[in-house]
Each structure stands twice: as structure tokens, then as C-alpha cells.
Design a protein around this motif. Structure first.
Motif, short mmCIF file in Angstrom:
data_model
loop_
_atom_site.label_atom_id
_atom_site.label_comp_id
_atom_site.label_asym_id
_atom_site.label_seq_id
_atom_site.Cartn_x
_atom_site.Cartn_y
_atom_site.Cartn_z
N ASP A 37 7.78 3.09 7.72
CA ASP A 37 7.53 2.24 6.55
C ASP A 37 6.28 2.72 5.82
OD1 ASP A 37 8.19 -0.41 5.17
OD2 ASP A 37 6.06 -0.62 5.60
N HIS A 38 5.21 2.94 6.56
CA HIS A 38 3.94 3.29 5.94
C HIS A 38 3.94 4.71 5.38
CE1 HIS A 38 1.90 -0.03 8.51
NE2 HIS A 38 2.39 -0.49 7.38
N PHE A 39 4.68 5.62 6.03
CA PHE A 39 4.68 7.00 5.54
C PHE A 39 5.11 7.03 4.07
CE2 PHE A 39 7.12 10.83 4.52
CZ PHE A 39 6.10 11.76 4.64
N ALA A 59 2.05 6.19 -2.01
CA ALA A 59 2.15 5.79 -3.42
C ALA A 59 1.12 4.72 -3.78
CB ALA A 59 3.56 5.28 -3.71
N PHE A 60 0.36 4.23 -2.78
CA PHE A 60 -0.53 3.09 -3.03
C PHE A 60 -1.69 3.43 -3.96
CE2 PHE A 60 0.59 0.44 1.03
CZ PHE A 60 1.77 0.04 0.41
N VAL A 85 4.71 10.60 -2.07
CA VAL A 85 5.74 11.53 -1.56
C VAL A 85 7.08 10.83 -1.69
CG1 VAL A 85 4.26 12.66 0.14
CG2 VAL A 85 5.63 10.71 0.85
N SER A 86 8.16 11.58 -1.62
CA SER A 86 9.48 11.00 -1.84
C SER A 86 9.33 9.98 -2.94
CB SER A 86 9.96 10.29 -0.56
OG SER A 86 11.16 9.63 -0.79
N PRO A 87 8.93 10.47 -4.11
CA PRO A 87 8.19 9.63 -5.03
C PRO A 87 8.84 8.29 -5.31
CG PRO A 87 8.57 11.80 -5.96
CD PRO A 87 9.27 11.75 -4.65
N HIS A 88 7.96 7.30 -5.48
CA HIS A 88 8.36 5.95 -5.81
C HIS A 88 8.31 5.76 -7.32
CE1 HIS A 88 7.72 5.39 -1.59
NE2 HIS A 88 7.83 4.09 -1.64
N THR A 89 9.07 4.74 -7.76
CA THR A 89 8.99 4.34 -9.17
C THR A 89 8.33 2.98 -9.23
OG1 THR A 89 10.98 5.59 -9.73
CG2 THR A 89 10.40 3.79 -11.22
N LEU A 90 7.39 2.83 -10.14
CA LEU A 90 6.74 1.54 -10.36
C LEU A 90 7.41 0.90 -11.59
CD1 LEU A 90 4.40 -0.42 -9.71
CD2 LEU A 90 2.94 0.94 -11.16
N THR A 134 8.66 11.93 11.04
CA THR A 134 8.70 10.46 10.90
C THR A 134 10.15 9.97 10.90
OG1 THR A 134 6.72 10.68 9.56
CG2 THR A 134 7.80 8.55 9.50
N ASN A 135 11.01 10.67 10.18
CA ASN A 135 12.42 10.27 10.13
C ASN A 135 13.10 10.45 11.49
OD1 ASN A 135 13.41 9.32 7.44
ND2 ASN A 135 12.25 11.11 6.80
#
Ligand SMILES: C[S@@+](CC[C@H](N)C(=O)[O-])C[C@H]1O[C@@H](n2cnc3c(N)ncnc32)[C@H](O)[C@@H]1O
Length: 354
Positions: free
Chosen positions: A157-159, A164-165, A342-347, A101-102
Motif C-alpha cells: 500500500d505504502h510503496f 506520490a505524497f 511511481v506507477s504514477p497517480h492522478t490527482l 513489493t508485488n
């Protein structure tokens, strides 16, 4: 005390040369993928000769030799007694979705425009974007990018955000919301997922008019018109009010699209739209919150895309910067949840400061 480096001068020179030749190796590997050579070698674990590779991928022996020797120098392939096979690095280039993807994003969206990174920094505008059009920013034109660039942009963007959704939706449901404002809702992916997950939820997607058109089409196709509404707005019009009355204001990979000054103004206007019970939930991949160096490497090196291609003024965050913007906007951080997707997000869950 100064940090001591343990690398030898010879190794340091080799690393510097890897950077000097990085665009060459990038194009070699991308071409090998394009010609199906990576897939071929992945299938033939026993290895193939140069002639077999040339013949099966329908290129000259000269072309195959150029690619394979470069790939050998970069440890993408290994060679034993005239037979080439994929190395571990080659395996990831062929099979890893994050890597692919990148690569697609960097080739189809960024490659040509990054030539203008220096001018973009000096002129504080995305000079590289001129490869696609005479535009001030990329966002209003996402829908009309050339097909390969458009696919690469949306896949990229979506990957990151898609993964995380689901876990984010479970966290949001804990506040028992009835209404959600999805700011920067893009093609509607998050709103569709939330609406399908929870029958009683009503969502409103706020985005630029061009994106709203794409989102409307997707919402119709999913039969969710009765529970998903739309609010077309250029949020950079700081005179415009953010719609009020939502339990949750959701922003995923959104606030990183703006300069520091604009981001703080947007967050301030969002705070003004909130009552005491409303919560602003920001989802971002923060480069200092990653467990793996590979993930922070991807996030940090996405920032030059913003400079040369997107808008010339924004970047990916670390937690210090994001939390500082939030507080400057008069919001209080109530809770942060790391490691989503993945490439974890922070909420980051915020409420109005008292
Ligand atoms: C990086 S995408 C994130 C999309 C989605 N929220 C996700 O997590 O995948 C940023 C979104 O912000 C929107 N956006 C950028 N600038 C905007 C502006 N000035 N006003 C409204 N929306 C904007 C873009 O159109 C795009 O849909």
C-alpha cells in the motif's frame, strides 16, 4: 476491422504455457530469493557452479538443480560452461523495489486465497479471505493479519501511495488550505507528512476504528497530537454524516476499496459535507494513464486481490470509470494532474456541481 496478430502459433503456445506454469515459476523464484540465491548470484557476476550455489546457500545439490533449471527455463539465470549468473530479468527480481513489493504481496497476502477467485466472483464475496479469518472484508482486520502478511500488505500500500505524497502536498498547498480531512488515512502517513511540511495545517484522519488506533500511536510518536485529530467511522454506514467544515477532503487509494454503488454513495455523502469553497482531492493510480506497460500491468492485476481477498466487489480504476462515479455523485472535475509518484497517480480535484 479485426486486429491481426503477428505471433506465430508456436510462440503463442509457449506464452500460454508460461501462464500454465506461472505459479510454479513464481514459487521457484521466491524460494531462490528466500534461500539468498538471487543475492548470491548478484554478488558473483563471474557466475557460480551448481555445487558452489548449493554449498553457499546451505541446500542439497538436488534442491539447487531443481531451482536453477526452472530459473533457466524462465530466463531468470543464464548458464555458460557450468557457471550460473543472473540475467537481466534476474537482476530486476533481485533489485527492483516494485517487483519485490508485488512479489511479497502476492505471496503472503494473495497466493493461497486466489485459489478461490472463481467462487469469489460467483458468490460476490472474498472467499479467499478465509485463509486469514471468517471475515466479510479485509479492512477492519489489517492490524491482526499474520505478521508477514501484514508487513506485505502495508509495504504494498505504502510503496505506491507514498511516492506520490510529496508532489501531491505541493499541489494541495496551492489552494492554501487550513483544514484537511484525510479519508482512509490508514496509519497516518499522509497526515504526518503534510503536518510536518506545513506548520499551520490541521488534519483529521477518518478511518475504521482499528486503523485509527494505529494512526493515533504514530501521530503521538511524531508529536503531532495538537494538529491531527481522529474520526473513527465505518464509511459504509451510509446513514452516518461525513464531518463538515474542511477546506480539502483528501482520499488516497481509498475509493477503489468499494463497489460501484457504495463508491457513488460515499462520494455523494462527501459532496453533501462540502461548502462551495471546499475541494475533494482524489489520488488514484489509473491504469489507462500510465506511461509504461509495466505500471498498468501492476495496477490491472491488483484487481483480483480485491475480488478474492479484500471485499469481492471493488477494483482498480481507469479514468473513464472513476470520472463517471465522480460526476454521478454530483461533483464537477475542476482539474486533473497526472504523473505523480511511481506507477504514477492522478490527482483529481473536484468541487460541488452547481
Ligand atoms: C488502500 S488503503 C489506502 C491508505 C492510504 N490512504 C494510502 O494512500 O496509502 C485504504 C484505507 O481505507 C480504509 N477503509 C476501508 N474500508 C473502510 C470503511 N468501510 N470505512 C472507513 N475506512 C475504510 C482502510 O482501513 C485503509 O486505511
Amino acid at each position: 476491422m479485426k486486429k491481426r496478430e503477428s505471433i506465430s502459433a508456436l510462440d503463442a503456445q509457449l506464452e500460454a504455457l508460461k501462464i500454465a506454469f506461472a505459479p510454479v515459476i513464481f514459487q521457484v523464484v521466491r524460494t531462490m530469493r528466500e534461500f539468498g540465491i538471487l543475492t548470491l548470484l548478484d554478488k558473483h557476476k563471474e557466475g557460480l557452479t551448481l555445487e558452489e550455489i548449493a554449498q553457499k546457500s546451505d541446500i542439497s545439490s538436488y534442491g539447487a538443480k531443481i531451482l536453477l533449471e526452472s530459473a533457466l527455463s524462465a530466463s531468470v539465470v543464464l548458464e555458460d560452461e557450468g557457471r550460473y549468473r543472473l540475467s537481466k530479468i534476474g537482476y530486476f527480481l533481485e533489485n527492483d523495489t516494485m517487483v519485490k513489493t508485488n512479489m511479497e504481496f502476492n505471496h503472503h497476502v494473495n497466493y493461497k486465497g486466489l485459489f478461490e477467485l472463481d467462487k469469489s466472483i460467483k458468490e460476490q464475496r472474498p472467499v479467499g479471505l478465509e485463509v486469514f479469518g471468517e471475515w466479510d472484508t479485509i479492512y477492519p482486520h489489517l492490524g491482526v493479519l499474520p505478521p508477514k502478511a501484514k508487513k506485505a500488505w502495508f509495504d504494498f500500500d505504502h510503496f505506491y501511495s507514498d511516492s506520490a505524497f510529496d508532489s501531491s502536498i505541493e499541489k494541495l498547498k496551492a489552494f492554501n488550505p487550513q483544514t484537511v480531512l484525510d479519508i482512509g488515512g490508514n496509519t497516518g502517513k499522509f497526515s504526518i507528512r503534510f503536518a510536518k511540511n506545513s506548520e499551520n495545517i490541521n488534519l483529521t484522519i477518518l478511518d475504521l476504528p482499528g486503523q485509527i488506533e494505529m494512526a493515533q500511536k504514530n501521530i503521538r510518536e511524531n508529536g503531532l497530537e495538537d494538529r491531527v485529530n481522529f474520526f473513527p467511522l465505518d464509511i459504509l454506514n451510509h446513514e452516518a454524516e461525513i464531518p463538515k467544515g474542511f477546506d480539502i477532503i483528501w482520499m488516497s487509494q481509498f475509493i477503489d476499496c468499494f463497489s460501484k454503488e457504495d463508491a457513488i454513495k460515499i462520494l455523494t455523502r462527501v459532496r453533501e459535507s462540502m461548502d462551495e469553497n471546499a475541494r475533494l482531492c482524489i489520488l488514484e493510480p489509473l491504469w489507462d494513464k500510465q506511461r509504461f506497460k509495466s505500471a498498468s500491468y501492476c495496477i490491472i492485476n491488483t484487481s483480483p486481490y480485491f475480488t478474492a481477498m479484500a471485499n469481492g466487489c471493488s477494483k482498480m480504476f481507469n479514468s473513464t470509470d472513476l470520472f463517471d462515479y465522480i460526476r454521478r455523485a454530483g461533483l464537477e472535475i475542476e482539474e486533473t494532474i497526472d504523473n505523480l509518484g511511481v506507477s504514477p497517480h492522478t490527482l483529481v480535484k473536484c468541487k460541488k456541481s452547481l
